[in-house]
Write a protein that holds these residues in place. Structure first.
Motif, PDB file in Angstrom:
ATOM      1  N   HIS A  33       1.493   3.060  -2.027  1.00  0.00           N
ATOM      2  CA  HIS A  33       0.796   2.945  -0.738  1.00  0.00           C
ATOM      3  C   HIS A  33      -0.493   2.155  -0.977  1.00  0.00           C
ATOM      4  CE1 HIS A  33       3.559   5.848   1.090  1.00  0.00           C
ATOM      5  NE2 HIS A  33       3.432   6.542  -0.030  1.00  0.00           N
ATOM      6  N   SER A  34      -0.343   0.878  -1.192  1.00  0.00           N
ATOM      7  CA  SER A  34      -1.460   0.058  -1.640  1.00  0.00           C
ATOM      8  C   SER A  34      -2.564  -0.088  -0.595  1.00  0.00           C
ATOM      9  CB  SER A  34      -0.968  -1.330  -2.052  1.00  0.00           C
ATOM     10  OG  SER A  34      -0.319  -1.973  -0.965  1.00  0.00           O
ATOM     11  N   GLU A  35      -2.273   0.257   0.661  1.00  0.00           N
ATOM     12  CA  GLU A  35      -3.310   0.178   1.685  1.00  0.00           C
ATOM     13  C   GLU A  35      -4.378   1.260   1.495  1.00  0.00           C
ATOM     14  OE1 GLU A  35      -0.199   2.972   3.446  1.00  0.00           O
ATOM     15  OE2 GLU A  35      -0.301   1.268   2.055  1.00  0.00           O
ATOM     16  N   ILE A  36      -4.035   2.331   0.790  1.00  0.00           N
ATOM     17  CA  ILE A  36      -4.982   3.401   0.482  1.00  0.00           C
ATOM     18  C   ILE A  36      -5.594   3.118  -0.882  1.00  0.00           C
ATOM     19  CG2 ILE A  36      -5.236   5.878   0.055  1.00  0.00           C
ATOM     20  CD1 ILE A  36      -2.818   6.242   1.991  1.00  0.00           C
ATOM     21  N   LYS A  37      -6.914   3.128  -0.957  1.00  0.00           N
ATOM     22  CA  LYS A  37      -7.617   2.739  -2.172  1.00  0.00           C
ATOM     23  C   LYS A  37      -8.098   3.969  -2.942  1.00  0.00           C
ATOM     24  CE  LYS A  37      -7.068  -1.466  -0.733  1.00  0.00           C
ATOM     25  NZ  LYS A  37      -5.964  -2.282  -1.308  1.00  0.00           N
ATOM     26  N   ALA A  38      -7.879   3.931  -4.257  1.00  0.00           N
ATOM     27  CA  ALA A  38      -8.306   5.025  -5.129  1.00  0.00           C
ATOM     28  C   ALA A  38      -9.038   4.444  -6.336  1.00  0.00           C
ATOM     29  CB  ALA A  38      -7.104   5.857  -5.578  1.00  0.00           C
ATOM     30  N   PRO A  39     -10.271   3.976  -6.154  1.00  0.00           N
ATOM     31  CA  PRO A  39     -11.016   3.395  -7.268  1.00  0.00           C
ATOM     32  C   PRO A  39     -11.255   4.428  -8.372  1.00  0.00           C
ATOM     33  CG  PRO A  39     -12.109   2.976  -5.169  1.00  0.00           C
ATOM     34  CD  PRO A  39     -11.047   3.989  -4.911  1.00  0.00           C
ATOM     35  N   LEU A  40     -11.319   3.969  -9.600  1.00  0.00           N
ATOM     36  CA  LEU A  40     -11.623   4.862 -10.709  1.00  0.00           C
ATOM     37  C   LEU A  40     -13.071   5.333 -10.615  1.00  0.00           C
ATOM     38  CD1 LEU A  40      -9.879   3.034 -13.703  1.00  0.00           C
ATOM     39  CD2 LEU A  40      -9.007   4.941 -12.324  1.00  0.00           C
ATOM     40  N   TRP A  78     -12.681   9.608  -4.974  1.00  0.00           N
ATOM     41  CA  TRP A  78     -12.992   9.285  -3.583  1.00  0.00           C
ATOM     42  C   TRP A  78     -11.939   8.307  -3.077  1.00  0.00           C
ATOM     43  CZ3 TRP A  78     -15.536  11.464   0.074  1.00  0.00           C
ATOM     44  CH2 TRP A  78     -16.247  10.797   1.065  1.00  0.00           C
ATOM     45  N   LEU A  79     -11.110   8.765  -2.136  1.00  0.00           N
ATOM     46  CA  LEU A  79      -9.960   7.999  -1.669  1.00  0.00           C
ATOM     47  C   LEU A  79     -10.236   7.418  -0.289  1.00  0.00           C
ATOM     48  CD1 LEU A  79      -7.201  10.618  -2.614  1.00  0.00           C
ATOM     49  CD2 LEU A  79      -8.194   8.820  -4.063  1.00  0.00           C
ATOM     50  N   ASP A  80      -9.927   6.149  -0.110  1.00  0.00           N
ATOM     51  CA  ASP A  80     -10.204   5.423   1.129  1.00  0.00           C
ATOM     52  C   ASP A  80      -8.930   5.293   1.964  1.00  0.00           C
ATOM     53  OD1 ASP A  80     -10.963   3.724   3.143  1.00  0.00           O
ATOM     54  OD2 ASP A  80     -11.786   2.167   1.829  1.00  0.00           O
ATOM     55  N   PHE A  81      -8.855   6.075   3.046  1.00  0.00           N
ATOM     56  CA  PHE A  81      -7.699   6.075   3.943  1.00  0.00           C
ATOM     57  C   PHE A  81      -7.956   5.255   5.211  1.00  0.00           C
ATOM     58  CE2 PHE A  81      -6.586   9.546   1.243  1.00  0.00           C
ATOM     59  CZ  PHE A  81      -5.219   9.783   1.403  1.00  0.00           C
ATOM     60  N   ARG A  82      -9.034   4.508   5.263  1.00  0.00           N
ATOM     61  CA  ARG A  82      -9.412   3.844   6.510  1.00  0.00           C
ATOM     62  C   ARG A  82      -8.356   2.851   7.007  1.00  0.00           C
ATOM     63  NH1 ARG A  82     -15.325   1.764   4.964  1.00  0.00           N
ATOM     64  NH2 ARG A  82     -14.124   1.310   3.058  1.00  0.00           N
ATOM     65  N   ALA A  83      -7.576   2.300   6.094  1.00  0.00           N
ATOM     66  CA  ALA A  83      -6.561   1.321   6.497  1.00  0.00           C
ATOM     67  C   ALA A  83      -5.499   1.931   7.408  1.00  0.00           C
ATOM     68  CB  ALA A  83      -5.907   0.708   5.263  1.00  0.00           C
ATOM     69  N   GLU A 137       3.468  13.335  -3.960  1.00  0.00           N
ATOM     70  CA  GLU A 137       4.821  13.126  -3.426  1.00  0.00           C
ATOM     71  C   GLU A 137       4.921  13.690  -2.002  1.00  0.00           C
ATOM     72  OE1 GLU A 137       7.187  11.334  -4.448  1.00  0.00           O
ATOM     73  OE2 GLU A 137       6.453  10.844  -6.437  1.00  0.00           O
ATOM     74  N   ARG A 138       4.285  14.840  -1.749  1.00  0.00           N
ATOM     75  CA  ARG A 138       4.267  15.373  -0.385  1.00  0.00           C
ATOM     76  C   ARG A 138       3.556  14.408   0.556  1.00  0.00           C
ATOM     77  NH1 ARG A 138       2.626  19.969  -2.533  1.00  0.00           N
ATOM     78  NH2 ARG A 138       0.554  19.821  -1.601  1.00  0.00           N
ATOM     79  N   LEU A 139       2.455  13.863   0.068  1.00  0.00           N
ATOM     80  CA  LEU A 139       1.706  12.910   0.878  1.00  0.00           C
ATOM     81  C   LEU A 139       2.526  11.650   1.124  1.00  0.00           C
ATOM     82  CD1 LEU A 139      -0.848  11.908   2.270  1.00  0.00           C
ATOM     83  CD2 LEU A 139      -1.738  11.237   0.016  1.00  0.00           C
ATOM     84  N   SER A 140       3.228  11.198   0.122  1.00  0.00           N
ATOM     85  CA  SER A 140       4.047   9.976   0.264  1.00  0.00           C
ATOM     86  C   SER A 140       5.141  10.157   1.319  1.00  0.00           C
ATOM     87  CB  SER A 140       4.682   9.620  -1.085  1.00  0.00           C
ATOM     88  OG  SER A 140       5.376   8.401  -1.000  1.00  0.00           O
ATOM     89  N   SER A 141       5.775  11.323   1.316  1.00  0.00           N
ATOM     90  CA  SER A 141       6.805  11.597   2.314  1.00  0.00           C
ATOM     91  C   SER A 141       6.226  11.580   3.715  1.00  0.00           C
ATOM     92  CB  SER A 141       7.452  12.958   2.037  1.00  0.00           C
ATOM     93  OG  SER A 141       8.126  12.948   0.781  1.00  0.00           O
ATOM     94  N   ALA A 142       5.049  12.175   3.870  1.00  0.00           N
ATOM     95  CA  ALA A 142       4.402  12.210   5.183  1.00  0.00           C
ATOM     96  C   ALA A 142       3.987  10.803   5.620  1.00  0.00           C
ATOM     97  CB  ALA A 142       3.209  13.143   5.164  1.00  0.00           C
ATOM     98  N   LEU A 143       3.503  10.006   4.681  1.00  0.00           N
ATOM     99  CA  LEU A 143       3.096   8.643   5.009  1.00  0.00           C
ATOM    100  C   LEU A 143       4.305   7.795   5.411  1.00  0.00           C
ATOM    101  CD1 LEU A 143       0.474   8.000   2.196  1.00  0.00           C
ATOM    102  CD2 LEU A 143      -0.005   8.075   4.651  1.00  0.00           C
ATOM    103  N   ALA A 144       5.424   8.001   4.747  1.00  0.00           N
ATOM    104  CA  ALA A 144       6.635   7.249   5.078  1.00  0.00           C
ATOM    105  C   ALA A 144       7.077   7.541   6.502  1.00  0.00           C
ATOM    106  CB  ALA A 144       7.754   7.586   4.093  1.00  0.00           C
TER     107      ALA A 144
END
Length: 395
Positions: free
Chosen positions: A314-321, A329-334, A384-391
């Motif tokens: 889900h490359s639209e969501i950013k997870a910088p190191l 800190w995860l960026d879901f703004r996209a 994986e739960r999040l991925s299913s919901a995003l799909a």
């Protein structure tokens, strides 16, 4: 690995605040879900700590107990060994927690109506310590560029020049964005603090949790002049997950400031009298370094697992190191979701329980903070739960 960072714990019914909060938010949550919200680890305790406390209980009397010479020596040695920071025993003020200590500091060194500068988004109790006590939070938003955060020194200098603002409440490493401030950045802030005679309240509770290749500088160690107007908040609680024992060490070099702080402390939480807390801190600081070193490698591996997941799935969501803390800190703004809708999606649709970014200030809207201090298997199940919901969301 020598230590167990793989066992999946079930803390349901144990009184864990973050597990209880999960069930309150969504009573229908599936039974295998682990909350990754509050900065509270989902790992087994360091065995040296567990065994050390068991042995201590064989002879201990759990009456009113103050700091022992062994405790103070352990704190002093830890600061020198892990942080190259020379402190004196009399600088150490034990207290039940960093948050109440911040409340005391704000109350002791500012007046109602004064401003306290905070760099936002930031750990949400900062706002409470300032605003609930009738002070004003003077917000200095961090610059964000593709997930990288820096300090807006122009705004900071402008706020510091305002005579109504009396203190800087600083987070180092920064929670929630995971920055470890460079020495050069701290030196710039020092110049501003000294020029405008601000008090510096430096929350460094995460200062032991620094990723490989990064170095943390204790802020007040930059100069004696700065140390004379600084309160540094430290604790073993995040490092070794012993927040339930209520032990923090507030370091104040300036004797007058120390006296003033203790006077304010006595009006509130008062002196710490917890026998097991002092012993736990002593054991952690003298016997648990090897556990901490392994823990840091696990956190670094976990943050890379999370980043890799989003980059590949889900490359639209950013997870910088991150550079410090165990909070990513995860960026879901996209996703384009209003922040309350994002919260509903996470907690009810995906059944993923993180800390919502908006609680760290308006700059956090559209973000989520994930706790990396859990077995990799737990992180994978959550993602994986999040991925299913995003799909389902995308379709």
């Amino acid at each position: 690995m020598k230590y167990d960072f793989t066992t999946k714990l079930n803390r349901a019914g144990s009184g864990s605040l973050k597990w209880n909060a999960m069930y309150q938010i969504n009573p229908q949550v599936m039974p295998d879900v682990v909350p990754l919200s509050v900065a509270d680890m989902e790992f087994k305790m360091p065995p040296e700590l567990t065994e050390g406390l068991k042995q201590h209980l064989d002879t201990a009397v759990l009456g009113y107990t103050g700091p022992t010479p062994a405790f103070t020596d352990a704190v002093q040695h830890w600061m020198l060994k892990r942080h190259n920071w020379h402190i004196k025993p009399e600088w150490v003020i034990p207290i039940a927690g960093v948050v109440p200590a911040i409340f005391h500091a704000v109350r002791a060194f500012t007046e109602p109506g004064d401003g306290v500068i905070v760099l936002t988004p930031v750990y949400y109790p900062f706002f409470r310590a300032v605003q609930l006590q009738g002070r004003n939070a003077a917000r200095c938003p961090l610059h964000e560029d593709n997930g990288q955060y820096t300090i807006d020194f122009d705004t900071l200098a402008r706020l510091a020049a305002d005579p109504h603002n009396k203190a800087l409440l600083f987070c180092s490493p920064h929670n929630p964005v995971g920055r470890v401030w460079k020495k050069e950045e701290l030196q710039k802030i020092q110049e501003i603090v000294l020029e405008h005679n601000l008090y510096l309240f430096s929350d460094e509770i995460h200062f032991d949790i620094i990723m490989p290749g990064t170095e943390h500088t204790v802020f007040q160690s930059l100069s004696d002049e700065l140390a004379e107007r600084t309160i540094t908040f430290t604790a073993p609680t995040k490092t070794f997950n012993i927040a339930g024992l209520g032990i923090s060490n507030i370091i104040i070099k300036n004797e007058k400031m120390r006296t003033r702080f203790v006077e304010e402390q006595d009006k509130g939480s008062g002196t710490l009298f917890t026998a097991l807390s002092y012993k736990a801190c002593e054991i952690c600081y003298t016997q648990c370094s090897a556990w901490l070193d392994e823990f840091l490698s696990v956190i670094d591996s976990n943050q890379r697992l999370v980043q890799r997941f989003f980059q590949t799935r889900h490359s639209e969501i950013k997870a910088p190191l991150i550079q410090g803390t165990y909070l990513q800190w995860l960026d879901f703004r996209a996703l384009g979701m209003e922040y309350k809708a994002l919260e509903q999606f996470m907690t009810h649709t995906a059944q993923v329980f993180l800390d919502e970014g908006y609680i760290f200030g308006e700059e956090g809207r559209g973000f989520e903070r994930i706790n990396l201090a859990a077995p990799a298997s737990v992180l994978t199940e959550t993602l994986e739960r999040l991925s299913s919901a995003l799909a389902k969301l995308k379709h």
